[in-house]
Design a protein around this motif. Structure first.
Motif, mmCIF file in Angstrom:
data_model
loop_
_atom_site.group_PDB
_atom_site.id
_atom_site.type_symbol
_atom_site.label_atom_id
_atom_site.label_comp_id
_atom_site.label_asym_id
_atom_site.label_seq_id
_atom_site.Cartn_x
_atom_site.Cartn_y
_atom_site.Cartn_z
ATOM 1 N N THR A 135 122.935 44.356 -20.154
ATOM 2 C CA THR A 135 122.796 43.943 -21.427
ATOM 3 C C THR A 135 121.291 43.708 -21.767
ATOM 4 O OG1 THR A 135 123.298 41.750 -20.724
ATOM 5 C CG2 THR A 135 125.177 43.075 -21.585
ATOM 6 N N ALA A 136 120.302 44.057 -20.845
ATOM 7 C CA ALA A 136 119.035 43.828 -21.173
ATOM 8 C C ALA A 136 118.257 44.497 -22.657
ATOM 9 C CB ALA A 136 118.003 44.229 -20.034
ATOM 10 N N ALA A 137 118.947 45.495 -23.076
ATOM 11 C CA ALA A 137 118.495 45.946 -24.180
ATOM 12 C C ALA A 137 118.940 45.033 -25.555
ATOM 13 C CB ALA A 137 119.423 47.101 -24.859
ATOM 14 N N LEU A 138 119.480 43.948 -25.310
ATOM 15 C CA LEU A 138 119.800 42.840 -26.265
ATOM 16 C C LEU A 138 118.379 42.231 -26.602
ATOM 17 C CD1 LEU A 138 122.952 41.153 -25.182
ATOM 18 C CD2 LEU A 138 122.661 42.616 -27.180
ATOM 19 N N LEU A 139 117.375 42.097 -25.493
ATOM 20 C CA LEU A 139 116.095 41.412 -25.939
ATOM 21 C C LEU A 139 115.216 41.910 -26.899
ATOM 22 C CD1 LEU A 139 115.344 40.391 -22.307
ATOM 23 C CD2 LEU A 139 116.171 39.049 -24.127
ATOM 24 N N PRO A 140 115.067 43.414 -26.764
ATOM 25 C CA PRO A 140 114.203 43.907 -27.962
ATOM 26 C C PRO A 140 114.909 43.722 -29.441
ATOM 27 C CG PRO A 140 114.896 45.627 -26.403
ATOM 28 C CD PRO A 140 114.963 44.296 -25.729
ATOM 29 N N GLY A 141 116.415 44.083 -29.034
ATOM 30 C CA GLY A 141 117.095 43.680 -30.428
ATOM 31 C C GLY A 141 116.975 42.540 -30.976
ATOM 32 N N GLU A 175 123.344 33.309 -22.935
ATOM 33 C CA GLU A 175 124.750 32.742 -22.134
ATOM 34 C C GLU A 175 125.495 34.363 -21.812
ATOM 35 O OE1 GLU A 175 128.390 29.911 -22.306
ATOM 36 O OE2 GLU A 175 128.030 31.077 -24.275
ATOM 37 N N PHE A 176 125.636 35.057 -22.775
ATOM 38 C CA PHE A 176 126.361 36.397 -22.446
ATOM 39 C C PHE A 176 125.590 37.278 -21.635
ATOM 40 C CE2 PHE A 176 126.890 40.961 -23.910
ATOM 41 C CZ PHE A 176 128.007 41.132 -23.434
ATOM 42 N N LEU A 177 124.284 37.261 -21.648
ATOM 43 C CA LEU A 177 123.552 38.109 -20.873
ATOM 44 C C LEU A 177 123.493 37.512 -19.292
ATOM 45 C CD1 LEU A 177 121.144 40.170 -20.218
ATOM 46 C CD2 LEU A 177 119.606 38.265 -20.721
#
Length: 508
Positions: A135-141, A175-177
């Motif tokens: 789920t690391a792609a959530l950070l740039p998102g 939390e999800f990450l």
């Protein structure tokens, strides 16, 4: 903290991987001491991460003592997660410090902060590309969501309110990450393996290798914000930034209103309760007679009983702590009647053939809203595969129920259509107090296990999730049958073998 100069985030090498230091090193000697002093002075409770998020990592310090091997967790993973924690906190504290400089123009402030947060969040993403951090792609998102706030050019007070709401969403994403990178990864991968192992197994391949192949095929998670959740032509990820307090009906309404107006739009809501979501959508989207077809699926306390039957205990779906009952159903029925809907009650209590025949007749006579007082799975048998534009899942949130709902309804979504759902978070659920571990919300785990790459799970405001079915691929009958068989075996193996699971009785 001046953001105008060139800031560099140092990424040291740890076991060959570029990782952020837990305590960020900011390279600009002239301003280093002043920067650190300012961060200490302006840090308040608002920017402090919740204790449950910080403390979640502590037990893993003793459990993880060696470098990661393949998909096993290692110290590198903990270092990455702690770095992400510090990055998010620093992003918030930096904004607070800038707000304490009254003489600085607001636009200069927000633009400088935007540049700074991009370096932090995108740096954390590029420095933490570990196998379990799917789920690391959530950070740039998330960085893009913050940038949306800046581009909005709202007055400062409104901007700050929006930031606080987006910040709360950021904490839930953190939390999800963390959960999905540690014990949730194994839980999700075990479920996914049971569901997909036959599709991924190769000749001569060990079960461990098959498990790893399934685990690596987890769907991508991306942030979609508020509006533009879906259009008839493409899944979009543009619009207003994420908000924690946005009602789900606003997000789903944005998807519905992106439809093609030239044909009838067909939507199913699974888990209706008091009908707040679909009542809102109906009033805004069902303007022309025959343009919108809505199906409401809920047991309302008495599955497969006609409206007016007394509520009773049911085995499938949450009863919202006893509040989902016949009174709720009749209130929803009356509301749609007052707004001009041509309603029909589908008689599931008379058996499958009679129920489906009644539904077919109602559709020929342009009924707008069909009430299915049944289990969350049963009514799916009355719909052809690839026939629905949108299915919204918000029934029971335990993993065994969510997986059955996904398996029953996903084949019914047409190519290019959407499946959406609610409560994509790990908050507790009060309505399931009487079940073992009944307070746990399993929606994120079930969604992550059911879908495999190249599917993408979009996360929206108000904890709504969505997946768009590929436009080029319809439902494959043999694949649907295989997956349902595997889910049936999984439920009987992990739960009680003598239980009757509806998914075991469905035929593609």
């Amino acid at each position: 903290m001046g953001f105008g100069g060139a800031w560099i985030i140092a990424l040291p090498a740890v076991h060959g991987l570029g990782l952020l230091q837990t305590c960020l090193t900011i390279v600009r000697i002239a301003a280093y001491k002043q920067c650190c002093k300012a961060v200490m002075l302006v840090s308040t409770d608002f920017c402090e991460l919740p204790s449950e998020v910080v403390d979640y990592l502590e037990p893993w310090d003793k459990a993880i003592v060696q470098a990661a091997q393949d998909l096993k967790p290692g110290p590198e993973l903990l270092a990455c997660l702690r770095a992400v924690q510090e990055v998010l906190r620093s992003t918030c504290v930096a904004l607070q410090h800038e707000l304490a400089v009254p003489e600085r123009p607001w636009q200069d402030l927000s633009t400088a902060w935007d540049s700074y947060q991009k370096k932090l969040l995108q740096g954390a993403s590029s420095g933490c590309k570990l196998p379990r951090m799917l789920t690391a792609a959530l950070l740039p998102g998330l960085s893009e969501q913050f940038s949306m706030l800046v581009r909005g050019a709202s007055p400062s007070r409104q901007w700050l309110y929006s930031f606080q709401s987006t910040w709360r969403m950021a904490l839930k994403l953190l939390e999800f990450l963390q959960v999905m990178s540690l014990d949730g990864f194994d839980w999700m991968s075990d479920l996914a393996y049971d569901l997909h192992r036959r599709a991924f197994r190769k000749a001569g391949q060990s079960e461990a290798a098959t498990w790893a192949a399934v685990a690596r095929a987890a769907p991508a998670f991306k942030l979609a914000g508020h509006f533009g959740a879906w259009s008839a032509d493409e899944a979009a990820s543009l619009g207003a930034a994420l908000r924690h307090d946005l009602p789900a009906n606003r997000v789903v309404d944005a998807a519905v209103r992106g439809r093609k107006a030239s044909r009838r739009f067909r939507m199913v809501e699974v888990g209706v309760f008091q009908g707040n979501l679909t009542q809102h959508i109906w009033q805004r989207s069902a303007r022309l007679p025959g343009a919108f077809e809505l199906h409401l699926v809920d047991h309302w306390g008495a599955a497969d009983q006609p409206m007016g039957a007394a509520s009773q205990a049911v085995g499938t779906g949450s009863d919202m702590a006893g509040q989902s009952n016949d009174t709720s159903m009749r209130a929803v029925w009356r509301h749609f009647g007052r707004h001009g809907a041509r309603r029909v009650e589908v008689p599931h209590w008379l058996g499958l053939s009679k129920a489906c025949a009644t539904l077919a007749d109602a559709q020929r006579f342009d009924a707008d809203v069909a009430f299915h007082r049944s289990t969350s799975v049963g009514p799916s048998r009355c719909f052809e595969d690839d026939s629905l534009d949108l299915v919204y899942i918000d029934a029971d949130h335990k993993w065994w129920s969510v997986l059955q709902d996904l398996s029953a309804w996903w084949p019914k979504v047409r190519p290019g259509g959407l499946m959406m759902g609610h409560d994509f978070h790990f908050n507790t659920l009060m309505e399931r107090e009487e079940l073992d571990e009944g307070s746990i919300n399993d929606v994120p785990i079930a969604v992550a296990a059911f879908f495999r790459a190249p599917s993408e799970v979009l996360l929206h405001s108000g904890f709504v999730w969505s997946v768009q079915k590929s436009k080029n691929v319809g439902s494959n009958t043999s694949e649907v049958s295989l997956q349902r068989q595997e889910l049936c075996e999984l439920l009987r193996r992990r739960l009680k073998p003598h239980f009757r699971f509806e998914i075991c009785d469905l035929r593609p």
